[in-house]
Design an enzyme around this catalytic site. Structure first.
Site, PDB file in Angstrom:
ATOM      1  CG  HIS A   1      -6.024   0.584   7.210  1.00 45.32           C
ATOM      2  ND1 HIS A   1      -6.334  -0.198   6.127  1.00 45.32           N
ATOM      3  CD2 HIS A   1      -4.867   0.061   7.714  1.00 45.32           C
ATOM      4  CE1 HIS A   1      -5.412  -1.133   5.978  1.00 45.32           C
ATOM      5  NE2 HIS A   1      -4.509  -0.994   6.930  1.00 45.32           N
TER       6      HIS A   1
ATOM      7  CD  GLU B   1      -9.418  -0.249   4.899  1.00 51.38           C
ATOM      8  OE1 GLU B   1      -8.326   0.217   4.485  1.00 51.38           O
ATOM      9  OE2 GLU B   1      -9.502  -1.034   5.842  1.00 51.38           O
TER      10      GLU B   1
END
Length: 321
Positions: free
Chosen positions: A283, A264
């Site tokens: 996220h 990420e």
């Protein structure tokens, strides 16, 4: 001298909200990790609050001899060096379910978005294709069996929301609920592989640790029904992402809604981006404006508990063993 709270926001929470929520009687400092201000602030810090699990290393405790509590604003703490916290004797606490409403709502959002092919429909409309080359095959969630893996605070809220949509709910958790709690929640326990085989939608709500990393690999994904949907708002590495892509690309099951990834942010060449049976978010299931206030409320409550000489709430279970 007043006890010092150092807050790390990582730009996820507005500083003005932090200052508004902070309790009286403390010295409040907002600092960027690694900056000169950070180094100076931590030397006299009694409490560290923020999206700070990645900072929990031996170095943190070396520069913070007065530190009494690390209070993270996230539910997860998988980037923290728990051995370092244990050596330092400093409790590490998570957010106490402060983001559970936000994440549970987001899980339902992804279930509906995948079931109704929301992203594909939007793309068709704005491109002037109206319904595309053919009317898409869309599904309702009512009557679909939801299998929840991880029946903690978030899992319980997902169960309640799903039942409002008319979904029967099964669950798997290593900490099985007593029967009276199952009755109150109207949920039923299933074994892990049984749940994968029998659920129309599977939603993951587990922490990332040695026992959950890649708990869904090629073997487990092969158990899903052809029309099944997989939802992940927990942590990316809970699923083997390579196996996930292969299963989705081959049409082994219907689709996925993912808020988390192995890396990420994911690299630009992540093959999941090329699939039309996934809905992806960045996220962002947890950080709503409302949950940010709840996070800070819990965090500063824990700080005040320790200041009064009481034990903190929500100490991560690995440090209690």
């Amino acid at each position: 001298m007043a006890s010092r709270i150092v807050v790390v926001t990582q730009s996820m929470v507005d500083e003005e909200v932090v200052r508004e929520m902070a309790p009286d009687g403390f010295e409040l400092l907002i600092a960027k990790p690694g900056s000169p201000e950070w180094q100076g602030a931590m030397g006299g810090a009694d409490y560290l609050v923020g999206f700070a699990d990645m900072l929990v290393q031996d170095e943190l405790f070396a520069i913070s001899p007065k530190l009494r509590l690390v209070q993270v604003l996230s539910a997860g703490y998988d980037r923290a060096d728990l051995a370092a916290a244990r050596r330092a004797g400093v409790p590490l606490c998570n957010n106490g379910g402060a983001n559970s409403v936000a994440v549970s709502e987001h899980a339902l959002l992804l279930m509906l978005a995948v079931s109704r092919q929301l992203i594909k429909q939007h793309a068709n409309v704005v491109a002037g294709r109206w319904r595309g080359n053919s009317t898409p095959r869309l599904h309702e969630v009512r009557g679909k069996t939801l299998g929840i893996i991880g029946m903690g605070t978030i899992g319980k809220k997902v169960a309640r929301l799903a039942q409002a949509f008319g979904m029967p709910v099964h669950y798997y958790d290593i900490a099985r609920l007593p029967e009276d709690q199952e009755d109150l929640l109207n949920v039923r326990f299933r074994l892990f592989r049984e749940l994968l085989r029998t659920s129309d939608i599977v939603s993951l709500h587990v922490p990332l640790n040695a026992s959950t990393r890649h708990m869904l690999g090629a073997r487990e994904l092969a158990l899903l029904q052809p029309e099944a949907i997989l939802i992940n708002t927990s942590r990316g590495p809970v699923i083997d992402e390579v196996a996930l892509h292969a299963a989705l690309a081959s049409g082994a099951f219907a689709g996925a809604g993912l808020d988390v990834f192995d890396q990420e942010p994911p690299p630009a060449d992540n093959p999941l981006f090329n699939l039309d049976n996934v809905v992806l978010t960045a996220h962002m299931a947890g950080p709503t404006q409302e949950s940010n206030i709840s996070r800070l409320r819990n965090a500063f409550d824990n700080v005040q508990r320790m200041e009064r000489g009481e034990a903190p709430l929500w100490v991560v279970p690995e440090l209690l063993a």
